[in-house]
Write a protein that holds these residues in place. Structure first.
Motif, PDB file in Angstrom:
ATOM      1  N   ASP A   1      -4.683 -34.467  11.303  1.00  9.88           N
ATOM      2  CA  ASP A   1      -4.190 -33.844  10.076  1.00  9.88           C
ATOM      3  C   ASP A   1      -2.676 -33.958   9.968  1.00  9.88           C
ATOM      4  N   VAL A   2      -1.990 -33.953  11.112  1.00  9.00           N
ATOM      5  CA  VAL A   2      -0.539 -34.119  11.118  1.00  9.00           C
ATOM      6  C   VAL A   2      -0.167 -35.556  10.771  1.00  9.00           C
TER       7      VAL A   2
ATOM      8  N   LYS B   1       4.221 -22.901   4.957  1.00  9.85           N
ATOM      9  CA  LYS B   1       3.088 -22.005   4.731  1.00  9.85           C
ATOM     10  C   LYS B   1       3.553 -20.721   4.042  1.00  9.85           C
TER      11      LYS B   1
ATOM     12  N   GLY C   1      -0.302 -31.238  20.793  1.00  9.97           N
ATOM     13  CA  GLY C   1      -1.551 -30.773  20.204  1.00  9.97           C
ATOM     14  C   GLY C   1      -1.449 -29.435  19.505  1.00  9.97           C
ATOM     15  N   GLN C   2      -0.331 -28.700  19.713  1.00  5.78           N
ATOM     16  CA  GLN C   2      -0.177 -27.391  19.097  1.00  5.78           C
ATOM     17  C   GLN C   2       0.491 -27.466  17.732  1.00  5.78           C
ATOM     18  N   LEU C   3       1.125 -28.581  17.405  1.00  8.38           N
ATOM     19  CA  LEU C   3       1.811 -28.703  16.128  1.00  8.38           C
ATOM     20  C   LEU C   3       0.798 -28.960  15.022  1.00  8.38           C
ATOM     21  N   SER C   4       0.820 -28.152  13.995  1.00  8.34           N
ATOM     22  CA  SER C   4      -0.164 -28.256  12.918  1.00  8.34           C
ATOM     23  C   SER C   4       0.485 -28.785  11.640  1.00  8.34           C
ATOM     24  N   ARG C   5      -0.355 -29.068  10.673  1.00  3.44           N
ATOM     25  CA  ARG C   5       0.125 -29.513   9.362  1.00  3.44           C
ATOM     26  C   ARG C   5       1.020 -28.462   8.730  1.00  3.44           C
ATOM     27  N   LEU C   6       0.652 -27.176   8.880  1.00  2.00           N
ATOM     28  CA  LEU C   6       1.440 -26.102   8.277  1.00  2.00           C
ATOM     29  C   LEU C   6       2.824 -26.008   8.898  1.00  2.00           C
ATOM     30  N   ASP C   7       2.931 -26.339  10.201  1.00  2.00           N
ATOM     31  CA  ASP C   7       4.245 -26.327  10.835  1.00  2.00           C
ATOM     32  C   ASP C   7       5.156 -27.379  10.224  1.00  2.00           C
TER      33      ASP C   7
ATOM     34  N   GLY D   1      -0.117 -37.130  18.182  1.00  2.00           N
ATOM     35  CA  GLY D   1      -0.251 -36.249  17.029  1.00  2.00           C
ATOM     36  C   GLY D   1      -1.690 -36.044  16.579  1.00  2.00           C
ATOM     37  N   ARG D   2      -1.984 -34.863  16.076  1.00  2.00           N
ATOM     38  CA  ARG D   2      -3.321 -34.567  15.545  1.00  2.00           C
ATOM     39  C   ARG D   2      -3.556 -35.330  14.253  1.00  2.00           C
TER      40      ARG D   2
END
Length: 338
Positions: free
Chosen positions: A157-158, A117, A107-113, A154-155
């Motif tokens: 957005d990811v 960025k 849950g901590q992995l974002s699209r920017l990762d 995965g989220r």
């Protein structure tokens, strides 16, 4: 309207930088019954997983993973925790000498990762804003197998970023950079999941999501990895604790441990238990036996203390059945009368 710039490795450059290959027989390399021949790199790099010579391969799962490496198929490996999904992919890659990168879709992995960025850096003493590539552009630009672990956690957005990679051409669009990145010819994509995208139906895997079936449909191969037969599991555990397994009594002890693990899996399937012993747990139990020199104490510290209090009498019964030893949690006659 700006047309996105395409970042693509020229064919001549890709061929020049492509690692040397050699053809090998699947039967000799993986110990499974198959006449297939596959290609592997002649040299290993630092990103190639460490080879485990004692690893036991499941035939259907191995063939599915090989399809990903040899035919660029996108492979999703599904199975319960502890069945060795990611390890299976890594050990195939280790024998093919294929570099691997694992990314956990928590849950901590974002699209920017994943994508990248803007970041402020100092150059010649002056602050500048530069774009730092994320995991996907970096992995896609070289010979590498990218493994997306916990794919069903995965989220949203990811997941939509990943969906673009599952298209036929597998390109990655970076709108902020006005770029389209096309993968290296030796880039491969894998994923592992505890469910098949239906969500947390059993209550065992909190945090998993119901997956978009349009995205699931884009995976070329979906393999299901189950627990190994007892004989193979015995060989795996014994290879992790060779000093314990070297003695006849030690090997018999491991056999009983695997019997108990099988009972927990049957109890879980029947709804009597909310957790089970995976092969990973059995290995941890065996390693703790070497430390504490007490199978019952090692069992308690490795597994029993993780379980619900209401389930411990049943687990103690399993232990008594396999080892002929009563644990403190065993039901006495007064408990049965009540």
């Amino acid at each position: 309207m700006n047309v996105p710039e395409t970042t693509e490795i020229p064919q001549a450059v890709a061929e020049e930088n492509a690692p040397d290959r050699e053809n090998v027989n699947v039967r000799g390399l993986f110990g499974i019954d198959s006449n297939l021949t596959v290609s592997r790199f002649t040299r290993a790099t630092a990103q190639v997983p460490t080879l485990d010579a004692s690893y036991q391969f499941d035939k259907s799962t191995t063939l599915a993973i090989l399809a990903g490496f040899t035919h660029k198929s996108r492979v999703l490996v599904q199975g319960m925790h502890g069945t060795g999904k990611s390890t299976h992919i890594e050990q195939v890659a280790a024998r093919l000498r294929w570099p691997v990168m694992r990314v956990n879709l928590d849950g901590q992995l974002s699209r920017l990762d994943l994508v990248g960025k803007d970041a402020v850096v100092l150059r010649d003493g002056q602050p500048m804003t530069v774009f730092q590539e994320g995991v996907l552009p970096w992995a896609m630009s070289q010979p590498m197998a990218l493994i997306l672990d916990e794919y069903d956690a995965g989220r949203p957005d990811v997941m939509f970023v990943i969906q673009r990679l599952l298209e036929q051409d597998g390109a990655l669009v970076l709108p902020d950079q006005n770029r389209v990145i096309r993968p290296h010819p030796d880039f491969r994509l894998f994923a592992t999941a505890n469910t098949v995208g239906l969500g947390n139906l059993t209550g065992l895997y909190h945090g998993v999501q119901r997956l978009n079936h349009a995205q699931l449909d884009r995976w070329n191969v979906v393999a299901s990895l189950n627990y190994l037969p007892a004989e193979q599991e015995l060989d795996i555990v014994a290879s992790r604790v060779p000093h314990l397994a070297a003695r006849n009594a030690g090997r018999t002890l491991i056999e009983r441990m695997i019997e108990l693990a099988a009972l927990t899996r049957q109890g879980f399937a029947a709804g009597d238990l909310s957790t089970l012993m995976s092969p990973r747990t059995v290995i941890t139990w065996a390693q703790n036996i070497e430390i504490f020199q007490d199978p019952a104490l090692a069992f308690r510290l490795s597994f029993l203390n993780k379980c619900d209090d209401a389930e411990r009498p049943l687990l103690a019964e399993y232990y008594q059945r396999c080892f002929d030893v009563d644990l403190a949690e065993s039901l006495d006659s007064s408990d049965l009368v009540a």
